[in-house]
Design a protein around this motif. Structure first.
Motif, mmCIF file in Angstrom:
data_model
loop_
_atom_site.group_PDB
_atom_site.id
_atom_site.type_symbol
_atom_site.label_atom_id
_atom_site.label_comp_id
_atom_site.label_asym_id
_atom_site.label_seq_id
_atom_site.Cartn_x
_atom_site.Cartn_y
_atom_site.Cartn_z
ATOM 1 N N ILE A 112 0.874 -1.301 0.024
ATOM 2 C CA ILE A 112 -0.144 0.028 -0.253
ATOM 3 C C ILE A 112 0.927 1.325 -0.013
ATOM 4 O O ILE A 112 0.707 2.213 -0.734
ATOM 5 N N SER A 118 -3.616 0.016 -4.540
ATOM 6 C CA SER A 118 -4.220 1.369 -4.701
ATOM 7 C C SER A 118 -6.021 1.125 -4.275
ATOM 8 O O SER A 118 -6.427 -0.035 -4.044
ATOM 9 N N ALA A 119 -6.668 2.206 -4.545
ATOM 10 C CA ALA A 119 -8.150 2.261 -3.837
ATOM 11 C C ALA A 119 -8.661 1.335 -5.180
ATOM 12 O O ALA A 119 -9.933 0.612 -4.476
ATOM 13 N N ASP A 120 -8.414 0.945 -6.112
ATOM 14 C CA ASP A 120 -8.990 0.227 -7.341
ATOM 15 C C ASP A 120 -8.585 -1.144 -7.154
ATOM 16 O O ASP A 120 -9.062 -2.094 -7.922
ATOM 17 N N THR A 121 -7.437 -1.704 -6.547
ATOM 18 C CA THR A 121 -7.036 -2.975 -6.554
ATOM 19 C C THR A 121 -8.194 -3.754 -5.948
ATOM 20 O O THR A 121 -8.588 -3.545 -4.793
ATOM 21 N N PRO A 141 -13.319 -3.806 -4.840
ATOM 22 C CA PRO A 141 -11.970 -2.720 -4.697
ATOM 23 C C PRO A 141 -11.566 -2.493 -3.144
ATOM 24 O O PRO A 141 -12.424 -2.391 -2.492
ATOM 25 N N PHE A 142 -10.221 -2.225 -3.169
ATOM 26 C CA PHE A 142 -9.793 -2.047 -1.975
ATOM 27 C C PHE A 142 -10.586 -0.931 -1.048
ATOM 28 O O PHE A 142 -10.961 -0.771 0.041
ATOM 29 N N ASN A 143 -10.972 0.290 -1.750
ATOM 30 C CA ASN A 143 -11.665 1.126 -1.172
ATOM 31 C C ASN A 143 -13.162 1.125 -0.671
ATOM 32 O O ASN A 143 -13.622 1.728 0.153
ATOM 33 N N ARG A 144 -13.776 -0.136 -1.102
ATOM 34 C CA ARG A 144 -14.867 -0.674 -0.525
ATOM 35 C C ARG A 144 -14.834 -1.904 0.112
ATOM 36 O O ARG A 144 -15.954 -2.546 0.510
ATOM 37 N N GLN A 148 -9.659 -1.603 3.659
ATOM 38 C CA GLN A 148 -9.509 -0.098 3.828
ATOM 39 C C GLN A 148 -9.703 0.524 5.046
ATOM 40 O O GLN A 148 -8.910 1.244 5.773
ATOM 41 N N GLN A 149 -10.484 0.108 6.015
ATOM 42 C CA GLN A 149 -10.897 0.384 7.335
ATOM 43 C C GLN A 149 -9.488 0.080 7.896
ATOM 44 O O GLN A 149 -8.935 0.768 8.997
ATOM 45 N N GLY A 152 -6.279 1.305 5.578
ATOM 46 C CA GLY A 152 -6.139 2.684 4.752
ATOM 47 C C GLY A 152 -5.513 3.892 5.335
ATOM 48 O O GLY A 152 -5.158 4.103 6.535
#
Length: 152
Positions: A112, A118-121, A141-144, A148-149, A152
């Motif tokens: 990371i 990234s956010a889209d991974t 995606p990582f950001n969902r 992430q929590q 991130g």
């Protein structure tokens, strides 16, 4: 809808290892029951990395003892193949090219920081509990994701 358990290996499995697991799970499912009632269950190895068990709870719900039996067979597979299936901090993701990779927690954090995740991974949420979530919330995606929590 069926209940789901996902066991992720700590490395990509060989074709021979996948065949071994499939054979063991076919035998296991033939006798898997809850208090004498057969469970309507499936098992598969997906992407040479994940072992996925499902049980249709509307027909016969699994009992504590039947779940223990599934853990026992997974631990036997672990031992036979010298793999880890219970380490929740072996994290799977897809590279930009779409290849699957597994990283331990420290390596994942380093990826990371390096921008390789990234956010889209696409990451794998092995905590999904049922087949509906498996279809929509497993590869995300990582950001969902819960990742992430935590990272991130």
């Amino acid at each position: 809808m069926a209940r789901v358990w996902i066991y992720q290996a700590n490395r990509i499995l060989s074709e021979g290892e996948v065949n071994y697991i499939n054979t063991k799970l076919v035998d296991f499912l033939a006798d898997w029951n809850a208090h004498g009632a057969a469970l309507t269950a499936t098992a598969e190895v997906r992407y040479q990395l994940f072992v996925i068990l499902t049980v249709d709870e509307s027909k016969t719900p699994p009992s504590g003892c039947s779940i223990d039996k599934s853990v026992y067979i997974m631990k036997a597979i672990e031992e036979a193949l010298n793999i880890q299936l219970f380490d929740r901090f072996q994290l799977a993701y897809r590279t930009v090219e779409g290849d699957l990779r597994v990283a331990d927690r420290a390596s994942f954090e380093a990826l990371i920081k390096q921008g390789l995740i990234s956010a889209d991974t696409i990451v794998f949420n092995n905590l999904v509990a049922d087949t509906a979530a498996l279809a929509t919330q497993w590869e995300v995606p990582f950001n969902r994701s819960w990742h992430q929590q935590v990272f991130g």
